[in-house]
Design a protein around this motif. Sequence first.
Motif, PDB file in Angstrom:
ATOM      1  N   HIS A  40       0.836  -1.203   0.000  1.00 29.86           N
ATOM      2  CA  HIS A  40       0.000   0.000   0.000  1.00 29.86           C
ATOM      3  C   HIS A  40       0.869   1.251   0.000  1.00 29.86           C
ATOM      4  N   GLY A  41       1.787   1.334   0.941  1.00 35.11           N
ATOM      5  CA  GLY A  41       2.733   2.451   0.983  1.00 35.11           C
ATOM      6  C   GLY A  41       2.244   3.720   1.628  1.00 35.11           C
ATOM      7  N   GLY A  42       0.938   3.835   1.910  1.00 37.26           N
ATOM      8  CA  GLY A  42       0.428   4.967   2.667  1.00 37.26           C
ATOM      9  C   GLY A  42      -0.080   6.144   1.869  1.00 37.26           C
ATOM     10  N   ALA A  43      -0.007   6.108   0.547  1.00 33.82           N
ATOM     11  CA  ALA A  43      -0.491   7.241  -0.244  1.00 33.82           C
ATOM     12  C   ALA A  43      -2.011   7.349  -0.159  1.00 33.82           C
ATOM     13  N   ALA A  44      -2.504   8.543  -0.438  1.00 33.81           N
ATOM     14  CA  ALA A  44      -3.947   8.793  -0.295  1.00 33.81           C
ATOM     15  C   ALA A  44      -4.758   8.240  -1.455  1.00 33.81           C
ATOM     16  N   ASN A  45      -4.130   8.032  -2.587  1.00 29.54           N
ATOM     17  CA  ASN A  45      -4.878   7.621  -3.786  1.00 29.54           C
ATOM     18  C   ASN A  45      -4.392   6.272  -4.292  1.00 29.54           C
ATOM     19  N   VAL A  46      -4.365   5.304  -3.398  1.00 27.69           N
ATOM     20  CA  VAL A  46      -4.029   3.933  -3.758  1.00 27.69           C
ATOM     21  C   VAL A  46      -5.322   3.187  -4.051  1.00 27.69           C
ATOM     22  N   SER A  47      -5.386   2.556  -5.208  1.00 26.39           N
ATOM     23  CA  SER A  47      -6.593   1.814  -5.570  1.00 26.39           C
ATOM     24  C   SER A  47      -6.227   0.376  -5.889  1.00 26.39           C
ATOM     25  N   ILE A  48      -7.202  -0.496  -5.762  1.00 33.13           N
ATOM     26  CA  ILE A  48      -6.992  -1.923  -6.003  1.00 33.13           C
ATOM     27  C   ILE A  48      -7.863  -2.339  -7.175  1.00 33.13           C
ATOM     28  N   PHE A  49      -7.348  -3.249  -7.995  1.00 34.90           N
ATOM     29  CA  PHE A  49      -8.100  -3.697  -9.162  1.00 34.90           C
ATOM     30  C   PHE A  49      -7.816  -5.172  -9.409  1.00 34.90           C
ATOM     31  N   LYS A  50      -8.650  -5.757 -10.238  1.00 38.47           N
ATOM     32  CA  LYS A  50      -8.450  -7.123 -10.700  1.00 38.47           C
ATOM     33  C   LYS A  50      -7.996  -7.079 -12.151  1.00 38.47           C
ATOM     34  N   PRO A  51      -6.772  -7.512 -12.430  1.00 36.11           N
ATOM     35  CA  PRO A  51      -6.347  -7.551 -13.832  1.00 36.11           C
ATOM     36  C   PRO A  51      -7.226  -8.496 -14.639  1.00 36.11           C
ATOM     37  N   GLU A  52      -7.392  -8.159 -15.892  1.00 36.03           N
ATOM     38  CA  GLU A  52      -8.153  -9.029 -16.791  1.00 36.03           C
ATOM     39  C   GLU A  52      -7.301 -10.251 -17.126  1.00 36.03           C
ATOM     40  N   ILE A  53      -7.821 -11.422 -16.839  1.00 40.56           N
ATOM     41  CA  ILE A  53      -7.043 -12.652 -16.983  1.00 40.56           C
ATOM     42  C   ILE A  53      -7.495 -13.420 -18.211  1.00 40.56           C
ATOM     43  N   GLU A  54      -6.532 -13.855 -18.999  1.00 37.33           N
ATOM     44  CA  GLU A  54      -6.781 -14.787 -20.094  1.00 37.33           C
ATOM     45  C   GLU A  54      -6.171 -16.120 -19.674  1.00 37.33           C
ATOM     46  N   THR A  55      -7.003 -17.043 -19.249  1.00 42.95           N
ATOM     47  CA  THR A  55      -6.492 -18.336 -18.766  1.00 42.95           C
ATOM     48  C   THR A  55      -6.209 -19.212 -19.976  1.00 42.95           C
ATOM     49  N   SER A  56      -5.059 -18.967 -20.604  1.00 39.36           N
ATOM     50  CA  SER A  56      -4.782 -19.546 -21.907  1.00 39.36           C
ATOM     51  C   SER A  56      -4.581 -21.053 -21.873  1.00 39.36           C
ATOM     52  N   ASN A  57      -4.172 -21.601 -20.755  1.00 35.27           N
ATOM     53  CA  ASN A  57      -4.030 -23.060 -20.723  1.00 35.27           C
ATOM     54  C   ASN A  57      -4.523 -23.629 -19.394  1.00 35.27           C
ATOM     55  N   VAL A  58      -5.765 -23.277 -19.079  1.00 36.95           N
ATOM     56  CA  VAL A  58      -6.355 -23.773 -17.840  1.00 36.95           C
ATOM     57  C   VAL A  58      -6.498 -25.289 -17.834  1.00 36.95           C
ATOM     58  N   ASP A  59      -6.380 -25.919 -18.980  1.00 33.38           N
ATOM     59  CA  ASP A  59      -6.475 -27.383 -19.023  1.00 33.38           C
ATOM     60  C   ASP A  59      -5.367 -28.037 -18.206  1.00 33.38           C
ATOM     61  N   PHE A  60      -4.349 -27.270 -17.879  1.00 30.61           N
ATOM     62  CA  PHE A  60      -3.231 -27.828 -17.137  1.00 30.61           C
ATOM     63  C   PHE A  60      -3.396 -27.643 -15.635  1.00 30.61           C
ATOM     64  N   GLY A  61      -4.591 -27.326 -15.189  1.00 26.87           N
ATOM     65  CA  GLY A  61      -4.886 -27.407 -13.765  1.00 26.87           C
ATOM     66  C   GLY A  61      -4.931 -26.110 -12.995  1.00 26.87           C
ATOM     67  N   VAL A  62      -4.963 -24.960 -13.648  1.00 23.50           N
ATOM     68  CA  VAL A  62      -5.037 -23.704 -12.916  1.00 23.50           C
ATOM     69  C   VAL A  62      -6.449 -23.527 -12.358  1.00 23.50           C
ATOM     70  N   ASN A  63      -6.556 -23.387 -11.048  1.00 23.06           N
ATOM     71  CA  ASN A  63      -7.837 -23.209 -10.383  1.00 23.06           C
ATOM     72  C   ASN A  63      -8.025 -21.719 -10.083  1.00 23.06           C
ATOM     73  N   PRO A  64      -9.007 -21.054 -10.694  1.00 22.24           N
ATOM     74  CA  PRO A  64      -9.152 -19.600 -10.502  1.00 22.24           C
ATOM     75  C   PRO A  64      -9.495 -19.205  -9.075  1.00 22.24           C
ATOM     76  N   ASN A  65      -9.925 -20.139  -8.267  1.00 21.15           N
ATOM     77  CA  ASN A  65     -10.200 -19.808  -6.870  1.00 21.15           C
ATOM     78  C   ASN A  65      -8.969 -19.997  -5.998  1.00 21.15           C
ATOM     79  N   LEU A  66      -7.928 -20.623  -6.531  1.00 21.50           N
ATOM     80  CA  LEU A  66      -6.749 -20.938  -5.725  1.00 21.50           C
ATOM     81  C   LEU A  66      -5.482 -20.273  -6.222  1.00 21.50           C
TER      82      LEU A  66
END
Length: 531
Positions: A384-410
């Motif tokens: 965070h660092g303490g600045a007054a204008n720190v914002s949080i976001f979710k990057p847009e994800i392209e799960t290009s090879n989720v067949d290999f076991g990537v669990n979006p909840n984990l």
Amino acid sequence: MKPGADSLLLLALMFPVMVAARALPYFNPQLTASWTSQQNGPTVPSSFISLSIEWADVVLAFGKGNGSFACCNPTMIQLLKNLNGDLHGSDGPIIRIGGNSASRMWWSGATVTAFSRPQTQSSAVSTGSVKLLGELAASTGIRLILDVTEVPANPIFSQDFVQHGILPNIDPQYIVAIEVGNEPDHYLLRSAPYTWDNYTAEIKNYDTALEYALASTSIPLQGPSITGCDYQKLPCWLDKLPQFASDFPDFRYISFHRYGQLGQCSFLTGPTNTTIASLLNDPQPGDLDFIQPAFVQQLRQQNRELVLGEGSSVSCGGLTGISDTFAATLWAANMMFELAFRGVSRFHLHGVSTQYTPFKIDPATGNVQAGSIYYAAALFNRLHGGAANVSIFKPEIETSNVDFGVNPNLIKLWGIKDDTDGTVKYIVVHKDLNTMVDVGVVIKAGRCTSYNGIVTRLASFKNGIALQSGFSLNGQVLENGPNDLTTDGNWKGEPQWEDVWSDSNGTFVLTANPLSVTVLTIGIDPTCFSH
């Protein structure tokens, strides 16, 4: 020794290095994410990471040991300074004093003589404890939320405590709010049935009495501290938070409680399938849907806030081997981002010296161990660092090879943007027990970024998810040594990081180790977007 991270990023923006297009490494599995300048989420206050301590533990937490009312335990103060120092002078943790001990509290200096002490009020709070909190606040600048009982039908006991116990002993400038009650949906001290209508009728009386007690101050109220729907045979009132906020405008801070998993309570249902795996799987999709964006936005427009007034990994004091392990560190790190992204203004980590707490204190000596969850709090504040204008976001994800076991909840990906210093941080929380391999994370940051970045990590020794010590943040540890798990509160060792470089299109690839948190920090040139 390398220059600091801030200096490196500033140089990268001032003197960008043009690099030729080249093949980037490929991982299997792999996530690809992108970011745009418009990808902003809610701003996050510097006091987001806060604490919660029971009235019964005030002397243990802040006294000098062996039951002393003298202020203050120097190690605890240093650990608090760590969290505040990472915010570069901005407002740091707010400490809420309350919990179950508030429900059962009785001020030993009570001036009420016309009424006898109710049998439900079995936990004495001494004036010495209140004075200790006053000295703590005055000597450190730490701000407090003070929880008072709402169990007796007559609010005169709490009114008396505020007027004659709290205000004479704690400077009001250090009191953020008076909290009214604790987890009313779990009031087993009441005779059944205890309904929402019963509760709101009582809270109206408390609202009036406490506003009278606080009339000479500007101290607001906090409540209702509803705790959720995870216990059988108890009411679920979380969906009533908007109604409460509407009915009780004097409450500036609307609070709820949440624990990741169910612990063992003699008066509630015990854990059924609480394991490291179930903790890491929390929250499940839909678990946090009661935090409605429109409600949060409405509160902010009214200069009010939604806060997690008490929370941790496993309820009822936690479970050994689960809530005191690195699994709890990963759970907490992810949950902090989950709540901040939804607009929650504070996350009060609860307790001292139970299995889920940020601190473990020896009552005889005052020696302190940093709990597993403390490392997650330190990580968040460093980012965070303490600045007054720190914002949080979710990057847009392209799960290009989720067949290999990537669990979006984990395997979760978060972002923090700081408009003050022009940095963007990508955070990968890898908590997937079934994907015990490095995950490649491709960040398409774009041409307006620095071509070099810094990677830092929160990890445990040899990725040990069940370890109760041996954690490191940016290569630094808190333990005094391998055979001495206590701490003086100071970080040991030089901070460590890795340099990474993008291709000519501003694409980075970083390695997310299993069961760890990986952070990529890059610089952003704000003038670039207008060209």
